[in-house]
Design an enzyme around this catalytic site. Structure first.
Site, PDB file in Angstrom:
ATOM      1  CE  LYS A  49      -2.315  -2.502   3.555  1.00  0.00           C
ATOM      2  NZ  LYS A  49      -2.905  -2.592   4.745  1.00  0.00           N
ATOM      3  N   GLY A  50       2.016   1.064   0.357  1.00  0.00           N
ATOM      4  CA  GLY A  50       2.894   2.111   0.480  1.00  0.00           C
ATOM      5  C   GLY A  50       2.985   3.297  -0.739  1.00  0.00           C
ATOM      6  CD  GLU A 105       8.050  -0.307  -3.070  1.00  0.00           C
ATOM      7  OE1 GLU A 105       6.749   0.099  -2.817  1.00  0.00           O
ATOM      8  OE2 GLU A 105       8.283  -1.295  -2.376  1.00  0.00           O
ATOM      9  CG  ASP A 106       6.841   2.546  -0.008  1.00  0.00           C
ATOM     10  OD1 ASP A 106       7.551   1.791  -0.718  1.00  0.00           O
ATOM     11  OD2 ASP A 106       6.355   2.579   0.865  1.00  0.00           O
ATOM     12  CG  ASP A 109      14.921  -0.450   4.007  1.00  0.00           C
ATOM     13  OD1 ASP A 109      15.768   0.381   4.523  1.00  0.00           O
ATOM     14  OD2 ASP A 109      15.016  -1.510   4.693  1.00  0.00           O
ATOM     15  CE  LYS A 137      15.001   4.212   5.311  1.00  0.00           C
ATOM     16  NZ  LYS A 137      14.405   3.245   6.349  1.00  0.00           N
ATOM     17  CB  VAL A 159      10.993   8.277   6.739  1.00  0.00           C
ATOM     18  CG1 VAL A 159      12.082   9.009   7.123  1.00  0.00           C
ATOM     19  CG2 VAL A 159      10.924   7.447   5.405  1.00  0.00           C
ATOM     20  CG  ASP A 165       3.127   1.215   6.917  1.00  0.00           C
ATOM     21  OD1 ASP A 165       4.054   1.054   6.077  1.00  0.00           O
ATOM     22  OD2 ASP A 165       2.953   0.028   7.521  1.00  0.00           O
ATOM     23  NE  ARG A 171      -0.520   1.876   4.719  1.00  0.00           N
ATOM     24  CZ  ARG A 171       0.743   1.383   4.321  1.00  0.00           C
ATOM     25  NH1 ARG A 171       1.517   1.726   3.703  1.00  0.00           N
ATOM     26  NH2 ARG A 171       0.870   0.111   4.947  1.00  0.00           N
TER      27      ARG A 171
HETATM   28  P1  IMP Z   1      13.145  -3.423   0.967  1.00  0.00           P
HETATM   29  O1  IMP Z   1      12.610  -4.866   0.443  1.00  0.00           O
HETATM   30  O2  IMP Z   1      13.923  -3.784   2.310  1.00  0.00           O
HETATM   31  O3  IMP Z   1      13.823  -2.598   0.117  1.00  0.00           O
HETATM   32  O4  IMP Z   1      11.999  -2.849   1.644  1.00  0.00           O
HETATM   33  C1  IMP Z   1      11.007  -2.095   1.047  1.00  0.00           C
HETATM   34  C2  IMP Z   1       9.737  -1.696   1.808  1.00  0.00           C
HETATM   35  O5  IMP Z   1      10.090  -1.556   2.993  1.00  0.00           O
HETATM   36  C3  IMP Z   1       8.926  -0.475   1.344  1.00  0.00           C
HETATM   37  O6  IMP Z   1       8.134  -0.773   0.244  1.00  0.00           O
HETATM   38  C4  IMP Z   1       8.507  -0.095   2.842  1.00  0.00           C
HETATM   39  O7  IMP Z   1       7.142  -0.653   2.762  1.00  0.00           O
HETATM   40  C5  IMP Z   1       9.411  -0.695   3.948  1.00  0.00           C
HETATM   41  N1  IMP Z   1      10.121   0.301   4.519  1.00  0.00           N
HETATM   42  C6  IMP Z   1      11.530   0.446   4.178  1.00  0.00           C
HETATM   43  N2  IMP Z   1      12.052   1.539   5.192  1.00  0.00           N
HETATM   44  C7  IMP Z   1      11.001   2.235   5.495  1.00  0.00           C
HETATM   45  C8  IMP Z   1      10.636   3.353   6.108  1.00  0.00           C
HETATM   46  O8  IMP Z   1      11.595   4.158   6.575  1.00  0.00           O
HETATM   47  N3  IMP Z   1       9.371   3.709   6.582  1.00  0.00           N
HETATM   48  C9  IMP Z   1       8.394   3.088   6.345  1.00  0.00           C
HETATM   49  N4  IMP Z   1       8.544   1.793   5.686  1.00  0.00           N
HETATM   50  C10 IMP Z   1       9.704   1.332   5.086  1.00  0.00           C
HETATM   51 MG    MG Z   2       5.484  -0.718   4.675  1.00  0.00          MG
END
Ligand code: IMP
Ligand code: MG
Length: 186
Positions: A49-50, A105-106, A109, A137, A159, A165, A171
């Protein structure tokens, strides 16, 4: 005090990104995507949902015909650190074979969600695959990932707001702020 004021109390005092800064950058990315995808068969995929708030703003800045689809992925639960496990909670409605796909995508990470999605959609026969993320990030990357469009590179802080969220909250904040650690440590 209204709801918004209550939620802002959980953020560090200085906002990371204001709604004005976000709107300006979204316009720029939309323009860039419009130039890059002219004449292509564009399908934009919102990662629920992000990304939903970024998605609805960004698609209105892209001046091209397109189709939209939605996918929900889980890798987090309600913790602030990734579990590394990616699950499809809701799949696309339509096949993507032969389509030029743009994933929206939001935040990137660890990179695990998007590297999973990239392989998954390419294996379904997408003609091309690009990634647009509002936030990145890079310090937290665990797998290599090429991001085609990035709104803002941010430091390693948790954040919320503008779709992002913590435990499904925040959100609906129009700005992006750093969540006070007391909120998730208690
Ligand atoms: P990744 O698979 O580790 O790159 O994760 C990405 C997902 O982690 C994003 O779609 C977010 O839902 C969540 N996420 C990562 N960092 C944050 C943050 O700082 N705030 C909120 N959600 C985050
Ligand atoms: Mg999330």
């Amino acid at each position: 005090m209204d709801d918004k004021r209550l939620m802002y109390a959980d953020l560090k005092e200085d906002l990371l990104l204001t709604r004005e800064q976000i709107a300006e950058r979204v316009r720029e990315i939309g323009k860039q995507i419009t130039e890059d995808f002219r004449g292509r068969d564009l399908t934009v995929i919102c990662i629920l949902k992000g990304a939903v708030v970024f998605f609805v703003d960004l698609v209105r800045e892209i001046d091209l015909p397109m189709t939209m689809d939605f996918m929900a992925i889980s890798s987090y639960g309600s913790a602030t650190k990734t579990s590394g496990v990616v699950r499809i909670l809701k799949d696309l409605d339509k096949p993507v074979n032969g389509r030029d796909v743009l994933i929206i995508e939001d935040i990137v990470d660890s990179g695990m969600t998007l590297s999973f999605l990239r392989e998954n959609l390419l294996s379904r026969g997408a003609a091309s695959l690009h990634i647009a993320t509002l936030l990145d990030k890079p310090e937290r990357r665990r797998v290599p990932l090429h991001v085609d469009y990035c709104g803002f590179t941010i430091p390693d802080e948790f954040v919320v707001g503008y779709g992002l969220d913590y435990a499904e909250r925040y959100r609906n904040l129009p700005d992006i702020g750093i969540l006070r650690p007391e909120v998730y440590e208690k």
